[in-house]
Structure formats: C-alpha cells, structure tokens
Design a protein around this motif. Structure first.
Motif, PDB file in Angstrom:
ATOM      1  N   ASP A   3       2.339   5.597  -1.181  1.00 47.84           N
ATOM      2  CA  ASP A   3       1.953   4.250  -0.775  1.00 47.84           C
ATOM      3  C   ASP A   3       0.691   3.843  -1.521  1.00 47.84           C
ATOM      4  O   ASP A   3      -0.177   4.665  -1.776  1.00 47.84           O
ATOM      5  CB  ASP A   3       1.687   4.202   0.730  1.00 47.84           C
ATOM      6  N   CYS A   6      -5.739   0.804  -0.142  1.00 41.68           N
ATOM      7  CA  CYS A   6      -6.777  -0.216  -0.218  1.00 41.68           C
ATOM      8  C   CYS A   6      -7.835   0.193  -1.257  1.00 41.68           C
ATOM      9  O   CYS A   6      -8.167   1.372  -1.388  1.00 41.68           O
ATOM     10  CB  CYS A   6      -7.404  -0.369   1.170  1.00 41.68           C
ATOM     11  N   THR A  16      -1.832  -4.066   1.903  1.00 43.18           N
ATOM     12  CA  THR A  16      -0.871  -5.087   2.314  1.00 43.18           C
ATOM     13  C   THR A  16      -1.023  -6.369   1.519  1.00 43.18           C
ATOM     14  O   THR A  16      -0.187  -7.245   1.608  1.00 43.18           O
ATOM     15  CB  THR A  16      -1.049  -5.425   3.809  1.00 43.18           C
ATOM     16  N   ARG A  17      -2.115  -6.463   0.743  1.00 46.02           N
ATOM     17  CA  ARG A  17      -2.390  -7.686  -0.009  1.00 46.02           C
ATOM     18  C   ARG A  17      -2.995  -7.365  -1.365  1.00 46.02           C
ATOM     19  O   ARG A  17      -3.525  -6.290  -1.578  1.00 46.02           O
ATOM     20  CB  ARG A  17      -3.350  -8.575   0.765  1.00 46.02           C
ATOM     21  N   CYS A  38      -6.200  -3.603   2.457  1.00 44.42           N
ATOM     22  CA  CYS A  38      -5.541  -3.505   3.762  1.00 44.42           C
ATOM     23  C   CYS A  38      -5.976  -4.741   4.560  1.00 44.42           C
ATOM     24  O   CYS A  38      -6.875  -5.484   4.157  1.00 44.42           O
ATOM     25  CB  CYS A  38      -5.943  -2.217   4.472  1.00 44.42           C
ATOM     26  N   ASP A  39      -5.346  -4.942   5.718  1.00 41.52           N
ATOM     27  CA  ASP A  39      -5.689  -6.105   6.539  1.00 41.52           C
ATOM     28  C   ASP A  39      -7.155  -6.096   6.963  1.00 41.52           C
ATOM     29  O   ASP A  39      -7.789  -7.146   7.055  1.00 41.52           O
ATOM     30  CB  ASP A  39      -4.789  -6.162   7.776  1.00 41.52           C
ATOM     31  N   ASP A  60      -0.234 -12.181  -0.414  1.00 42.35           N
ATOM     32  CA  ASP A  60       0.408 -11.214   0.480  1.00 42.35           C
ATOM     33  C   ASP A  60       1.291 -10.277  -0.326  1.00 42.35           C
ATOM     34  O   ASP A  60       1.843 -10.671  -1.357  1.00 42.35           O
ATOM     35  CB  ASP A  60       1.257 -11.937   1.524  1.00 42.35           C
ATOM     36  N   GLY A  61       1.419  -9.055   0.152  1.00 41.43           N
ATOM     37  CA  GLY A  61       2.268  -8.079  -0.509  1.00 41.43           C
ATOM     38  C   GLY A  61       1.533  -7.323  -1.600  1.00 41.43           C
ATOM     39  O   GLY A  61       0.424  -7.665  -1.979  1.00 41.43           O
TER      40      GLY A  61
END
Length: 64
Positions: A3, A6, A16-17, A38-39, A60-61
């Motif tokens: 994965d 961040c 996530t972004r 990350c968020d 996003d993504g």
C-alpha cells in the motif's frame, strides 16, 4: 503489492489523496511533484506547501 503510505514524516497510514505541487522558482509550469496523504495529514501537507506560496492541488485517490 505494498500500500502507498502518507508522505508526512513518521506516518505509516495508507494514502488516500494526492497533494500535487510545484516550486515556481525552479519548476516549469508543466511540472508537478506529488506527495501522498492520509486523511489525517492532507490539511497539514497542503497548508505547509501553501505557506511557501507553492501552487497546490489536492486530488482524491492515489496513483494506480
């Protein structure tokens, strides 16, 4: 496959972004650098770059 994490120092959370930015003093207008966020850290990374007057965009993504 691993994965994507961040870009905030010390953070191991899944990204996530995308935080896209450039330094206009050294980068041409068509070049963008990408940090992943990350968020929890997206606002920190965006604000860090914006405080330096770098153009910043958040998407996003994460890249596939």
């Amino acid at each position: 496959m691993t994965d994507l994490e961040c870009s905030r120092a010390g953070c191991r959370s899944a990204a996530t972004r995308q935080v896209l930015w450039r330094n206009p003093r050294i980068h041409a207008a068509d070049r963008e650098k990408v940090w992943l966020a990350c968020d929890e850290h997206v606002d920190f990374l965006r604000d860090y770059l914006a405080a330096r007057d770098f153009p910043v965009t958040v998407r996003d993504g994460v890249p596939a």
